[in-house]
Design a protein around this motif. Structure first.
Motif, PDB file in Angstrom:
ATOM      1  N   ILE A  71       0.814  -1.320  -0.131  1.00 14.25           N
ATOM      2  CA  ILE A  71       0.123   0.015   0.046  1.00 14.25           C
ATOM      3  C   ILE A  71       0.888   1.287  -0.063  1.00 14.25           C
ATOM      4  CG2 ILE A  71      -1.787   1.248   1.388  1.00 14.25           C
ATOM      5  CD1 ILE A  71      -2.840  -1.398   2.385  1.00 14.25           C
ATOM      6  N   LEU A  72       1.872   1.223   1.022  1.00 14.47           N
ATOM      7  CA  LEU A  72       2.740   2.220   0.865  1.00 14.47           C
ATOM      8  C   LEU A  72       3.540   2.620  -0.214  1.00 14.47           C
ATOM      9  CD1 LEU A  72       4.312   1.769   4.486  1.00 14.47           C
ATOM     10  CD2 LEU A  72       2.730   3.397   3.751  1.00 14.47           C
ATOM     11  N   ALA A  73       4.076   1.621  -1.111  1.00 14.69           N
ATOM     12  CA  ALA A  73       4.955   1.647  -2.255  1.00 14.69           C
ATOM     13  C   ALA A  73       3.979   2.154  -3.315  1.00 14.69           C
ATOM     14  CB  ALA A  73       5.377   0.229  -2.673  1.00 14.69           C
ATOM     15  N   SER A  85       5.451 -12.425   0.728  1.00 19.21           N
ATOM     16  CA  SER A  85       5.041 -11.477  -0.252  1.00 19.21           C
ATOM     17  C   SER A  85       6.539 -10.743  -0.826  1.00 19.21           C
ATOM     18  CB  SER A  85       4.400 -10.413   0.597  1.00 19.21           C
ATOM     19  OG  SER A  85       3.198 -10.790   1.246  1.00 19.21           O
ATOM     20  N   VAL A  86       7.559 -11.286  -0.361  1.00 20.20           N
ATOM     21  CA  VAL A  86       8.944 -10.487  -0.956  1.00 20.20           C
ATOM     22  C   VAL A  86       9.052 -10.800  -2.610  1.00 20.20           C
ATOM     23  CG1 VAL A  86      11.233 -10.814  -1.042  1.00 20.20           C
ATOM     24  CG2 VAL A  86      10.059 -10.630   1.152  1.00 20.20           C
ATOM     25  N   PRO A  87       8.516 -11.848  -2.995  1.00 17.34           N
ATOM     26  CA  PRO A  87       8.942 -12.172  -4.489  1.00 17.34           C
ATOM     27  C   PRO A  87       7.754 -11.133  -5.276  1.00 17.34           C
ATOM     28  CG  PRO A  87       8.890 -14.419  -3.386  1.00 17.34           C
ATOM     29  CD  PRO A  87       8.377 -13.392  -2.469  1.00 17.34           C
ATOM     30  N   ALA A  88       6.566 -11.211  -5.129  1.00 19.29           N
ATOM     31  CA  ALA A  88       5.519 -10.271  -5.753  1.00 19.29           C
ATOM     32  C   ALA A  88       6.014  -9.040  -5.500  1.00 19.29           C
ATOM     33  CB  ALA A  88       4.236 -10.584  -5.250  1.00 19.29           C
ATOM     34  N   PHE A  89       6.546  -8.432  -4.380  1.00 19.35           N
ATOM     35  CA  PHE A  89       6.914  -7.003  -4.163  1.00 19.35           C
ATOM     36  C   PHE A  89       8.203  -6.771  -5.019  1.00 19.35           C
ATOM     37  CE2 PHE A  89       8.956  -3.521  -1.960  1.00 19.35           C
ATOM     38  CZ  PHE A  89       7.589  -2.867  -1.562  1.00 19.35           C
ATOM     39  N   ARG A  90       8.920  -7.642  -5.063  1.00 15.55           N
ATOM     40  CA  ARG A  90      10.118  -7.576  -5.939  1.00 15.55           C
ATOM     41  C   ARG A  90       9.817  -7.309  -7.402  1.00 15.55           C
ATOM     42  NH1 ARG A  90      14.718 -11.099  -2.672  1.00 15.55           N
ATOM     43  NH2 ARG A  90      15.665  -9.407  -1.702  1.00 15.55           N
ATOM     44  N   PHE A 146       8.131  -3.775  -7.719  1.00 16.74           N
ATOM     45  CA  PHE A 146       8.996  -2.693  -7.221  1.00 16.74           C
ATOM     46  C   PHE A 146      10.174  -2.989  -7.219  1.00 16.74           C
ATOM     47  CE2 PHE A 146       4.796  -2.651  -4.890  1.00 16.74           C
ATOM     48  CZ  PHE A 146       4.459  -1.464  -5.562  1.00 16.74           C
ATOM     49  N   PRO A 147      10.842  -3.352  -8.540  1.00 18.46           N
ATOM     50  CA  PRO A 147      12.140  -3.670  -8.678  1.00 18.46           C
ATOM     51  C   PRO A 147      13.267  -2.443  -8.199  1.00 18.46           C
ATOM     52  CG  PRO A 147      11.271  -3.272 -10.755  1.00 18.46           C
ATOM     53  CD  PRO A 147      10.206  -3.185  -9.778  1.00 18.46           C
ATOM     54  N   HIS A 148      13.086  -1.298  -8.314  1.00 22.66           N
ATOM     55  CA  HIS A 148      13.856  -0.241  -7.816  1.00 22.66           C
ATOM     56  C   HIS A 148      13.873  -0.216  -6.028  1.00 22.66           C
ATOM     57  CE1 HIS A 148       9.768   1.207  -7.891  1.00 22.66           C
ATOM     58  NE2 HIS A 148      10.047   2.314  -7.318  1.00 22.66           N
ATOM     59  N   LEU A 149      12.992  -0.805  -5.488  1.00 22.85           N
ATOM     60  CA  LEU A 149      13.224  -0.543  -4.040  1.00 22.85           C
ATOM     61  C   LEU A 149      14.019  -1.561  -3.342  1.00 22.85           C
ATOM     62  CD1 LEU A 149       9.297   0.413  -3.237  1.00 22.85           C
ATOM     63  CD2 LEU A 149      11.240   2.007  -3.578  1.00 22.85           C
ATOM     64  N   ARG A 150      14.618  -1.309  -2.330  1.00 21.38           N
ATOM     65  CA  ARG A 150      15.552  -2.051  -2.000  1.00 21.38           C
ATOM     66  C   ARG A 150      15.001  -2.811  -0.520  1.00 21.38           C
ATOM     67  NH1 ARG A 150      19.075   0.865   1.390  1.00 21.38           N
ATOM     68  NH2 ARG A 150      17.563   2.609   1.383  1.00 21.38           N
ATOM     69  N   VAL A 151      14.749  -4.224  -0.928  1.00 22.09           N
ATOM     70  CA  VAL A 151      14.050  -5.296   0.067  1.00 22.09           C
ATOM     71  C   VAL A 151      15.006  -5.752   1.101  1.00 22.09           C
ATOM     72  CG1 VAL A 151      12.661  -7.297   0.109  1.00 22.09           C
ATOM     73  CG2 VAL A 151      12.376  -5.505  -1.701  1.00 22.09           C
ATOM     74  N   SER A 152      14.720  -5.563   2.314  1.00 20.31           N
ATOM     75  CA  SER A 152      15.817  -5.938   3.378  1.00 20.31           C
ATOM     76  C   SER A 152      15.315  -7.565   3.644  1.00 20.31           C
ATOM     77  CB  SER A 152      15.527  -5.147   4.808  1.00 20.31           C
ATOM     78  OG  SER A 152      16.265  -5.740   5.552  1.00 20.31           O
ATOM     79  N   ARG A 153      16.567  -8.230   4.346  1.00 17.63           N
ATOM     80  CA  ARG A 153      16.292  -9.523   4.516  1.00 17.63           C
ATOM     81  C   ARG A 153      16.010  -9.589   6.040  1.00 17.63           C
ATOM     82  NH1 ARG A 153      21.500 -12.837   1.617  1.00 17.63           N
ATOM     83  NH2 ARG A 153      20.815 -12.149  -0.530  1.00 17.63           N
TER      84      ARG A 153
END
Length: 334
Positions: free
Chosen positions: A133-135, A151-156, A159-166
């Protein structure tokens, strides 16, 4: 005989279960999206409630929905709310809590509220699937993001330009996102530690019978918490919770469940100074951080650390740091 003789009256048993924004130092607005996770919500709020029991009214919260009506969680339980999303203040601290079908009911008007808060420099957070929602509102640009592992795979992909933390949660300036569930406890304990110190965060975690998964590396002083008497740890937590409104030492002793004579003996044995001098040092250290790390003025730093008279503050500050507070403030401004 009570098996835990020093367990009462600390934390204070008369603390109200819910504070109003007028009573508390910080207010968290929480937007509940339909089918949100009840576990996520409660894990986020309980550390704030417990922190209020340590001698000070620190946190309040307001539940919000898009339309101001009650919201049904993913477990079928309906919660009433305190207001609608549109009435959130411009400078709010707003946390979004969602889970299943996060975007099903979110409208353009809702996303506009998030952008408004971001534009005014407010704080925004999201748990579980809420980072979507925020993105999609465009308020996570340049920030690190953490969310539920499913949700990480779908989020990446989206939004491939956003940095996803582990990590389980990410605190990045005025944004904070996390995986949901019990992660909310660790997020709020980190916030309590950042704002009020490690002793209070440790005491709140103990009350919740919670072991912190994401605790930052401990310095030498923090490592000694485990070996300190319970009344000393309690006293440190009360002191850290009351840096802005200094409590009399007898009141700290009452909240810690220890006599002043015995507490003084313990402080001298473990720290080489009395509770009064330890408390003064904590307040001055807080003032130095304020002056060195921001554009805070000397009078503001003195007020924020419980000093009524500026001359007293300046003398105590110079005695501890061998410089005037105005000198520290000059470097902070620079």
């Amino acid at each position: 005989m009570d098996a835990y003789p020093d367990a009462w009256p600390y934390p204070r048993p008369d603390s109200p279960p819910l504070l109003s924004p007028e009573q508390a130092e910080h207010t968290l607005d929480v937007w509940l999206v339909p089918k949100f996770s009840m576990l996520t919500l409660f894990c986020m709020l309980e550390p704030l409630r417990v922190a209020n029991r340590f001698g000070r009214d620190l946190f309040a919260w307001r539940l919000r929905s898009a339309d101001g009506n009650g919201v049904v969680a993913s477990n079928g339980v309906r919660l009433e709310v305190d207001g609608d999303l549109a009435s959130v203040p411009d400078d709010a601290h707003l946390m979004v809590v969602s889970s299943y079908e996060a975007e099903a009911t979110v409208t353009a008007q809702d996303r506009a509220v998030l952008r408004r808060v971001a534009a005014y420099g407010g704080w925004l957070g999201g748990l579980d699937t809420a980072p979507f929602i925020l993105a999609r509102a465009g308020v996570l640009e340049g920030h690190q993001v953490a969310l539920h592992w499913e949700s990480v795979p779908a989020f990446r992909r989206e939004f491939p330009h956003l940095r996803v933390s582990r990590e389980r949660f990410a605190s990045d300036g005025c944004r904070q996102t996390g995986a949901g569930g019990t992660t909310g406890i660790d997020m709020m304990l980190e916030r309590i530690e950042r704002d009020y110190g490690p002793a209070l965060a440790d005491a709140v975690g103990r009350q919740l019978v919670h072991h912190r998964h994401d605790a930052p590396p401990r310095d030498e002083h923090q490592e000694h918490f485990a070996g300190l008497p319970r009344s000393v740890v309690k006293s440190l937590a009360v002191m850290e919770a009351n840096l802005a409104q200094a409590l009399p030492i007898p009141e700290i002793c009452r909240l810690a469940g220890q006599s002043q004579r015995q507490l003084t003996r313990l402080f001298l044995a473990h720290f080489g100074e009395t509770p009064k001098h330890c408390y003064l040092g904590m307040r001055l250290d807080r003032a130095q951080r304020l002056l060195a790390g921001s554009h805070c003025r000397v009078t503001e730093a003195a007020t924020a650390t419980g000093f009524t008279y500026l001359a007293h503050f300046s003398r105590a500050y110079r005695a501890r740091f061998d410089e005037a507070p105005s000198e520290t403030a000059a470097r902070g401004s620079g």
